[in-house]
Design an enzyme around this catalytic site. Sequence first.
Site, mmCIF file in Angstrom:
data_model
loop_
_atom_site.group_PDB
_atom_site.id
_atom_site.type_symbol
_atom_site.label_atom_id
_atom_site.label_comp_id
_atom_site.label_asym_id
_atom_site.label_seq_id
_atom_site.Cartn_x
_atom_site.Cartn_y
_atom_site.Cartn_z
ATOM 1 C CD1 TRP A 163 -21.332 95.684 -20.256
ATOM 2 C CD2 TRP A 163 -22.135 95.731 -18.162
ATOM 3 N NE1 TRP A 163 -20.703 96.708 -19.593
ATOM 4 C CE2 TRP A 163 -21.175 96.764 -18.296
ATOM 5 C CE3 TRP A 163 -22.759 95.580 -16.933
ATOM 6 C CZ2 TRP A 163 -20.839 97.628 -17.263
ATOM 7 C CZ3 TRP A 163 -22.434 96.433 -15.897
ATOM 8 C CH2 TRP A 163 -21.484 97.452 -16.068
ATOM 9 C CG HIS A 164 -24.562 93.084 -14.744
ATOM 10 N ND1 HIS A 164 -25.429 93.591 -15.674
ATOM 11 C CD2 HIS A 164 -24.510 93.994 -13.739
ATOM 12 C CE1 HIS A 164 -25.895 94.750 -15.243
ATOM 13 N NE2 HIS A 164 -25.349 95.024 -14.075
ATOM 14 N N GLY A 165 -21.542 89.806 -16.230
ATOM 15 C CA GLY A 165 -20.575 88.764 -15.911
ATOM 16 C C GLY A 165 -20.685 87.569 -16.807
#
Lengths: 403, 465
Positions: free
Chosen positions: B314-316
Site C-alpha cells: 500500500w505504501h508504494g
Amino acid sequence: MRKKLQIIFSSIFLLFISVIGVLTLFNNEYRSYTEGRELMTFPKFSVDRILDKEYLDDLTAAFSDQLEFRGKFIKTYYLFNMQRYVGNVVKGKDNQLFAAPFVIKYEYRYLQRLERSARRINRVAARVTKNKKRKFIFLSIPRKDQVMTEYLPSTYIRSDDKYKKYMKFLKDRLSDDVILIDAMEVFEKHKGEADFYYKTDHHVNMRGAQLLYEEIMKIVKKDYPNVKVTDLDKDYEIGKVIINGSYNRQIGGSVNAGEEELLLKYKDNTLKYRRYDEDKRSNIPIFGEGNMYKVYMGGDMAKTLVKTNNKNAPNILFSGSSYTNILEAYSVASFKNVASVDYKENHTEIGLRKYAREFDADYVVYVPGQSHNSFSIKNMRKHLGLKRRKKIVKVDAKNDGKR
Amino acid sequence: MVFSSAIFIFGFLPLLLICYFLTPKNKRNYTLLIFSLIFYGFGEPVFLFVMIAIVMIDYLSGILIDKYEKQKKAVLILSLILNLGLLFYYKYTGFFLDTVNTLFNLRLPVPEIVLPIGISFFTFQALSYVIDVYKKEVKVQKNPLYILLYVSMFPQLIAGPIVRYQTVEDEITKREYSWENIAYGIERFVIGFAKKLIISNHMGRLADIIFQGTGLTTDVAWIGAISFTLQIYFDFSGYSDMAIGLGRILGFHFNENFNYPYISKSITEFWRRWHISLSTWFRDYVYIPLGGNRKGALRHIFNMFVVWFLTGFWHGASFNFILWGLYYFVFLLLEKYVFNKIFKNIPSVLKHIYALIIIIFGWVLFNCTNLEQCVYYIKTMIVPNITKQSIELSKIYIDEYGIYFIFGILFSTPIYKIVRKKIFDIAKDKVLVEGLFYAGILALFYVTIAFLTQATYNPFIYFRF
C-alpha cells in the site's frame, strides 16, 4: 471567561491570516533585497488558465514570494533558527561570519586531486613562460576560517592545519616555473595588525589585498626596481561605505555587523588610463564612485584590459574570479597594462598562454577561487583555461559510423 | 495544495473559514464540498475526475447493495474490482510491468502514469463506506454529494487519517459548532504545522544529505537513520494533527492517527500507536474477514503475512516497501510466538531499546530507493566503519542539527501533554494559564510562519502514497 478567551484566541488567529492574506494580494515586488533574489510576481489571471497546473503552481509560488511582512518573517526565522549553519553560514565571535567547516570525506582522494592539480598548474606555467621572460605567479588564498581562527565559534572544526598540510603537499609538487605566494604565510606574518577578511563576506578585504599586492610587487621589483608600489594609507583617499557581505546575504542580512568597506580614490592625478571590457571601450571607473569590492574593475568581467600611461612599467595579467578584482585595481598604479580574465564568466576556449601573448604580459598571476574546496579541479580547469577533453567516438568504418 | 504553504494558510484557509461560517448551517456542507474540490484540483486539476469517478462507483455500489440484498455480494466484488483496479492502474502498473519484464526477460513498454495525489487514502476511505454498507454497519447515504463530501473533505483527503464513514456519518448531516472546538482545532493545527516545519523539515534535510551521499560510515549512517526516523514521525503526525485540527474547526471529530509510537516497548505496541487509521483498516477489512487468529496458528500466520504484505505494498509500488511490510510481519510473528515469554522478564528499558532499534532499521528499509541501497546502508550500520573524517562529519551534523534532534526526541514522548496537564492541574488561576497558553500557541504560529518563508525543503512524505 474561558469561552471569551477561546473567542479572542480564535479571532486573533483568523484575523491574522485574513489580513496578511488580503494584503499579500496587493503586493507586487520584483526583488527581495533581504534575500538578494528575484521574486515571483502574481501571474495574470484568465478564465481559461484556471485549470492549468502551471498557472496554479505560479500562483502558489507568487503567494509565497509576495507574502506581506515577508522580510519581517525572514528576520524572525534567523532569530529563532537554532541550526548552527544557517544556509551554510555560521556566526562566530564579534559578528564574524564563516562558511561551514571544510571537511574532506576521503583524504587519499583529495590528495590524488591535488596531485593532478599540481600537474595542471605546472603544465600551464610551462606553456605561459615558454620562450619569454614571463613569470607565472600562483597566489593561493586560504578560506577565511583558516586565517581568522580567533573568531571561530568554539565547536567549529578548524582546518588551518589541513590547509598548511595540503599546501605543503602541493608546493612540493610545483615546478620551478611556478612562483608561489601563499597568502596564509603573508597573513600570519602580519597577524594582529588588522583583520584581512570582511566580517560578513568570504573575500579578503582592502587591507588583506594590500598585503597580497605588496607580495606580488616584491617579485616584480626584482625585475623592475623602479616600479611604483602604492600604499593604501598614503596613496589613496579613503572613504567608507557600509557593506552587506555574501555570508550575511545568505542569512537574510540578520547580522548587523556595521562593516565598512574602504572606498578608494587614487590621489595621483597624473595617472591616466583607458579601460576595455571584452574588447570594447568602457567608462566604468576603477576607483571611487561607490566602488564596493565587486565593482573594482567592473566586477566579475570575462575579459578586461586597462591601459595606463605608466610607460616604462611591465604588464600584468590576472586569471581568477572575484578574488583578483581588488588586486587588479591596486595594480593599475604600478603597471603599464593590467589585464584580467575571469574564466567563470569567460566561456571561450582560449587558454591562458594565448591571453598572456595577446596582452604581452610580463607577469601572469593565477588566483584560484576560494571555494569550499580551494583546489577543485573544476576551478583549476576554468581558471587555467584548459580545454575540456572531448569524448572520442570510434567510428566503425564498415558501418559508416552508424551504430 | 499543501497545508504548509503560504497560499493555504493565508489564502485558502481564511477564505474557506469566512465563507463556511457565513453560510447557513444547513448549507455548510456545500461550501465545504466546493472548497474541498478546489483544494484537490489545485495540485492536478485533471485528477479531480478520477476522484469523482471513484466516489460515484462507491455511491452507486452503496445504493445497489442496499436495494438488492441477494446480489449485494456481487455488487461488493464489482465495487472492489473497480476501486482496486483504478488504484492498481495508477499506482502499480509500472511496477507490475517492470517486474514482468525482469522475470520473463521481456520488453513490454512501461507507460509513465502520473499518480493522482492521495489516491491510496481516498480509495480506502471510499471502500470502507461500501464494505460498511454491505456489513450493515452504516446506513446507505442517498445523497451523492454527501458521499463526495465524505471522500473529498480536504483536511484528510490527501494524507489521511483514513476516516471511516461511520466516524463522520452523523456529523455530515448534523454537527455542533463551538468556540471550544474552534480553539482546540486551531491549537492542534498550529502544533502540527510546527512539527512539520520546525522539526520534520530540518531532520529531512539531514536525512536526505546522508541517504543520498556516498561513502557512508557507521556513525554517519546511524545519524541519517535516526534523522529519518524523526522526520517521518513529525512529518506524518504533523499532517495528521493539522487534519484533525482543521476537522475540529469545521465541526468534525476525526480519530487519532498517532499515539506516541516511539515510546513503544514492542513492535506490536508500535503498530497500535503508528498510523492507527491504516492498521485498523487492514485489521477490520482484511485480517478479521480472513479469520484473524481464530482459525489456528498456521492460518493466523498466513493472515498476518497477507496483511503485512498489503501494508507494505500500500505504501508504494516498490520492493523495498514490500520488504518493509514483511520485515514487520517477521517481528510481529516472533513477538507473538517466540518473544512472548522472554519479554515478561526483560526490563522495560531494554524492551524499549529493542523496539526502537527495530523501528529505526525498518525506516532505513522504507527510505532506501532500491534493494542494493538498503543492503549497503544496513550493512554500514551494522559493520563498524568509523574514520577520523567521519567523526568530524558526525560532529558537524550533530552540531548543526543537534537542537532539532533534542526537540524531536523530546516531543516524540507525551511530555507536552503531561506538562500541559500538570500546569492546568496546579494552576490557581486557570483562565490566566489558558490565556498564556493561547498566547504561546499564537507565538509558535508566528515563528512557524517565519520558518515557512525560508522552507525550501517542504515535501510531505505521505503525499506520494
